[in-house]
Scaffold this active site. Structure first.
Site, PDB file in Angstrom:
ATOM      1  N   ASN A 214       0.847  -1.198   0.000  1.00 16.69           N
ATOM      2  CA  ASN A 214       0.000   0.000   0.000  1.00 16.69           C
ATOM      3  C   ASN A 214       0.880   1.244   0.000  1.00 16.69           C
ATOM      4  OD1 ASN A 214       0.571   0.807   2.856  1.00 16.69           O
ATOM      5  ND2 ASN A 214      -0.284  -1.245   3.206  1.00 16.69           N
ATOM      6  N   LYS A 293       9.616 -16.424 -11.022  1.00 10.66           N
ATOM      7  CA  LYS A 293       8.765 -15.368 -11.568  1.00 10.66           C
ATOM      8  C   LYS A 293       7.601 -15.982 -12.345  1.00 10.66           C
ATOM      9  CE  LYS A 293       8.806 -11.371 -14.557  1.00 10.66           C
ATOM     10  NZ  LYS A 293       9.419 -10.802 -15.733  1.00 10.66           N
ATOM     11  N   PRO A 311      -2.034 -12.262  10.034  1.00 12.76           N
ATOM     12  CA  PRO A 311      -2.376 -12.104  11.457  1.00 12.76           C
ATOM     13  C   PRO A 311      -2.596 -10.628  11.772  1.00 12.76           C
ATOM     14  CG  PRO A 311      -0.014 -12.504  11.183  1.00 12.76           C
ATOM     15  CD  PRO A 311      -0.657 -12.696   9.826  1.00 12.76           C
ATOM     16  N   ASP A 312      -3.473 -10.344  12.722  1.00 13.39           N
ATOM     17  CA  ASP A 312      -3.668  -8.961  13.166  1.00 13.39           C
ATOM     18  C   ASP A 312      -2.673  -8.710  14.302  1.00 13.39           C
ATOM     19  OD1 ASP A 312      -4.600  -6.618  14.549  1.00 13.39           O
ATOM     20  OD2 ASP A 312      -6.437  -6.794  13.378  1.00 13.39           O
ATOM     21  N   ILE A 313      -1.659  -7.936  14.001  1.00 17.35           N
ATOM     22  CA  ILE A 313      -0.554  -7.719  14.963  1.00 17.35           C
ATOM     23  C   ILE A 313      -1.061  -7.021  16.220  1.00 17.35           C
ATOM     24  CG2 ILE A 313       1.690  -6.558  15.262  1.00 17.35           C
ATOM     25  CD1 ILE A 313       1.872  -6.810  12.088  1.00 17.35           C
ATOM     26  N   PHE A 329      -4.365   2.718  15.047  1.00 12.71           N
ATOM     27  CA  PHE A 329      -4.874   3.699  14.099  1.00 12.71           C
ATOM     28  C   PHE A 329      -6.034   3.040  13.369  1.00 12.71           C
ATOM     29  CE2 PHE A 329      -2.327   7.570  13.283  1.00 12.71           C
ATOM     30  CZ  PHE A 329      -1.369   7.412  14.263  1.00 12.71           C
ATOM     31  N   LYS A 347     -10.681  -4.911  19.101  1.00 13.06           N
ATOM     32  CA  LYS A 347      -9.283  -5.328  19.240  1.00 13.06           C
ATOM     33  C   LYS A 347      -8.782  -5.235  20.680  1.00 13.06           C
ATOM     34  CE  LYS A 347      -8.057  -4.163  14.452  1.00 13.06           C
ATOM     35  NZ  LYS A 347      -6.949  -4.270  13.499  1.00 13.06           N
TER      36      LYS A 347
HETATM   37  O1  PMT Z   1       2.741   6.183   6.672  1.00 12.63           O
HETATM   38  P1  PMT Z   1       2.060   7.482   6.239  1.00 12.63           P
HETATM   39  O2  PMT Z   1       2.220   7.707   4.767  1.00 12.63           O
HETATM   40  O3  PMT Z   1       2.496   8.659   7.070  1.00 12.63           O
HETATM   41  O4  PMT Z   1       0.512   7.313   6.455  1.00 12.63           O
HETATM   42  C1  PMT Z   1      -0.013   7.181   7.759  1.00 12.63           C
HETATM   43  C2  PMT Z   1      -1.163   6.175   7.810  1.00 12.63           C
HETATM   44  C3  PMT Z   1      -2.325   6.652   6.986  1.00 12.63           C
HETATM   45  C4  PMT Z   1      -0.668   4.796   7.309  1.00 12.63           C
HETATM   46  C5  PMT Z   1      -1.537   6.062   9.333  1.00 12.63           C
HETATM   47  O5  PMT Z   1      -1.970   7.297   9.794  1.00 12.63           O
HETATM   48  C6  PMT Z   1      -2.645   5.029   9.561  1.00 12.63           C
HETATM   49  O6  PMT Z   1      -3.825   5.326   9.482  1.00 12.63           O
HETATM   50  N1  PMT Z   1      -2.231   3.774   9.911  1.00 12.63           N
HETATM   51  C7  PMT Z   1      -3.111   2.609  10.063  1.00 12.63           C
HETATM   52  C8  PMT Z   1      -3.338   1.949   8.743  1.00 12.63           C
HETATM   53  C9  PMT Z   1      -4.222   0.710   8.841  1.00 12.63           C
HETATM   54  O7  PMT Z   1      -3.790  -0.320   8.458  1.00 12.63           O
HETATM   55  O8  PMT Z   1      -5.389   0.907   9.405  1.00 12.63           O
HETATM   56  P2  PMT Z   1      -6.507  -0.282   9.641  1.00 12.63           P
HETATM   57  O9  PMT Z   1      -7.746   0.461  10.032  1.00 12.63           O
HETATM   58  O10 PMT Z   1      -6.544  -1.177   8.472  1.00 12.63           O
HETATM   59  O11 PMT Z   1      -5.946  -1.090  10.879  1.00 12.63           O
HETATM   60  C10 PMT Z   1      -6.354  -0.834  12.220  1.00 12.63           C
HETATM   61  C11 PMT Z   1      -5.182  -1.014  13.156  1.00 12.63           C
HETATM   62  O12 PMT Z   1      -4.777  -2.385  13.204  1.00 12.63           O
HETATM   63  C12 PMT Z   1      -3.940  -0.233  12.782  1.00 12.63           C
HETATM   64  O13 PMT Z   1      -3.382   0.239  13.974  1.00 12.63           O
HETATM   65  C13 PMT Z   1      -3.043  -1.251  12.121  1.00 12.63           C
HETATM   66  O14 PMT Z   1      -1.663  -0.951  12.322  1.00 12.63           O
HETATM   67  C14 PMT Z   1      -3.426  -2.516  12.860  1.00 12.63           C
HETATM   68  N2  PMT Z   1      -3.291  -3.742  12.053  1.00 12.63           N
HETATM   69  C15 PMT Z   1      -4.071  -3.920  10.951  1.00 12.63           C
HETATM   70  C16 PMT Z   1      -3.985  -5.110  10.251  1.00 12.63           C
HETATM   71  C17 PMT Z   1      -3.089  -6.098  10.696  1.00 12.63           C
HETATM   72  N3  PMT Z   1      -2.969  -7.246  10.052  1.00 12.63           N
HETATM   73  N4  PMT Z   1      -2.337  -5.887  11.768  1.00 12.63           N
HETATM   74  C18 PMT Z   1      -2.417  -4.733  12.466  1.00 12.63           C
HETATM   75  O15 PMT Z   1      -1.716  -4.543  13.458  1.00 12.63           O
END
Ligand code: PMT
Length: 419
Positions: A214, A293, A311-313, A329, A347
């Site tokens: 992404n 490839k 996995p969701d970290i 976030f 979570k």
């Molecule tokens: O890096 P930049 O360009 O500065 O941009 C910042 C940002 C937009 C990436 C940042 O501000 C942001 O929003 N980060 C979270 C992105 C995200 O994956 O959001 P989510 O709503 O999909 O996930 C929710 C939370 O679970 C997040 O804290 C994420 O880190 C965590 N997660 C999600 C999926 C996963 N498999 N493991 C996780 O830990």
């Protein structure tokens, strides 16, 4: 309460005509809420009477290193420990030289060696003495020892010369000390705490040359890590592939994919108090990574990739360690706060930062961000909305708010378990 309120200030006065200003300075410090003790050098008492300071502070003035009466009361080591800060105003060229050499040949120099408190010097002397290379070299030495020195003011001097060397007015000195102490206090806000912060994207390989990922640049997560370090925290930054240098004072752990990010975070979390998941972790990865490839098919037939969930970290760490303060976030494009609150509860987090990534100015890759912070307060949620600002500035605000929440709510909730 910040500033000088309830602070123990040791005011050092050395020999110079500007010593008369120190009496008013002592008065201002007390008015600002500080407790003040005065230590005078031998030279200082040629310019101003100890009795003046005794009358203003209500405490005897300390002058001698080897004074049996004083040692029976508050000895020099206790005095060094008592002080939250030492302010020497005026600080003569002679005293600057003795401090730079680490001398302990009177009470004031001994206290400066014996204290752990920050030391603030307001030099005042003839402009030629201030400009002398020896004084300037001593000045640099003291800066390298961590002393903070206020540049003397320029203007007409008591000796008739004109130039830099004047002691600033007591009001200026008082404001400088207040500001400097606030900054020092701030820089220790997170001392003793260890942060674990994830940042950037993850890359999920499809074959040796292709991956799913992404647009996360890592800017937000790196700014958070820098802000936590600037407040005195130890910081582990687990970062996906980005083009940013590691912030000063931060330990970076570079990873590529979600599974690697998870195992790195799991290894670090036992030493962590506060976990902030800012990384944009890919939710899915290829079920199988091709060894070679992948070749295009013969016709125009579509390629089908089978993806499996990563996995969701954040949820894993929050579930595995209830003593870990977890903030996530929520990158959303619609119903931002509603979805963020659902993630906060689902979570098992203490806080979540809702980020509307539908606006390219405040999401992936941007310099600025605008977020809403949701704090779990038992069954309730407190919502704090911030205006758009640079990610660096926002990070400092967020870390301070999370620290306060960690201290007020989370530690309090954990107390019964800790016996
Ligand atoms: O890096 P930049 O360009 O500065 O941009 C910042 C940002 C937009 C990436 C940042 O501000 C942001 O929003 N980060 C979270 C992105 C995200 O994956 O959001 P989510 O709503 O999909 O996930 C929710 C939370 O679970 C997040 O804290 C994420 O880190 C965590 N997660 C999600 C999926 C996963 N498999 N493991 C996780 O830990």
């Amino acid at each position: 309460m910040t500033g000088l309120h309830n602070k123990s200030i040791l005011l050092g006065v050395s020999g110079g005509i500007a010593a008369y200003k120190s009496a008013w300075l002592a008065r201002l410090l007390i008015k600002a809420g500080a407790q003040v003790r005065v230590v005078m050098t031998q030279g200082a008492s040629a310019f101003i009477q100890p009795l003046t300071f005794q009358a203003i502070t209500g405490h005897p003035v300390h002058q001698q290193l080897l004074d049996t009466d004083a040692e029976a009361g508050m000895g020099h080591i206790e005095l060094a420990r008592w002080a939250d800060a030492i302010l020497i105003a005026p600080c003569s060229a002679n005293l600057i030289a003795r401090l730079a050499q680490g001398q302990a040949n009177d009470l004031l120099t001994t206290l400066c060696l014996a204290t752990q408190a920050p030391i603030y010097l307001a030099p005042a002397m003839n402009q030629q003495m201030w400009a002398h290379p020896a004084t300037q070299a001593n000045h640099q030495t003291l800066l390298s020892y961590g002393y903070q020195l206020l540049t003397p003011e320029s203007g007409e001097q008591a000796c008739g010369d004109i130039g830099p060397g004047r002691l600033p007015e007591p009001e200026t000195l008082c404001a400088w000390l207040t500001q400097a102490l606030d900054a020092t206090q701030k820089s220790r806000l997170a001392q003793g705490l260890r942060f674990l912060i994830t940042a950037g994207p993850t890359q999920e390989a499809i074959d040796p040359v292709r991956y799913l990922s992404n647009h996360s640049s890592g800017k937000m997560g790196y700014a958070l890590a820098a802000a936590a370090a600037s407040l005195g925290a130890e910081v582990d930054l687990v970062s996906g592939p980005v083009h940013l240098p590691a912030p000063a004072g931060v330990t970076r752990h570079s990873v590529t994919c979600a599974e690697e990010m998870l195992s790195t975070c799991q290894a670090l979390q036992p030493h962590t108090q506060i976990f902030i998941a800012c990384a944009a972790v890919a939710d899915y990865r290829a079920a199988e990574v091709a060894c070679h490839k992948m070749k295009k098919g013969q016709n125009e037939e579509p390629l089908t990739l089978t993806l499996v969930r990563n996995p969701d970290i954040l949820a894993t760490l929050a579930q595995d360690n209830p003593r870990l303060y977890c903030a996530g976030f929520a990158a959303e494009t619609q119903q931002v706060e509603t979805h963020a609150e659902q993630k906060l509860r689902r979570k098992g987090l203490q806080a979540i930062i809702a980020n509307d990534v539908s606006d390219p100015q405040i999401g992936f890759g941007s310099e600025e961000n605008q977020v809403t912070l949701l704090l779990k307060k038992g069954e309730l949620t407190q919502t704090l909305t911030y205006p758009k600002m640079p990610k660096t500035q926002l990070s400092l605000v967020l870390i301070q708010q999370l620290l306060q929440h960690y201290q007020e709510t989370f530690l309090h909730e954990q107390t019964p378990d800790q016996g």
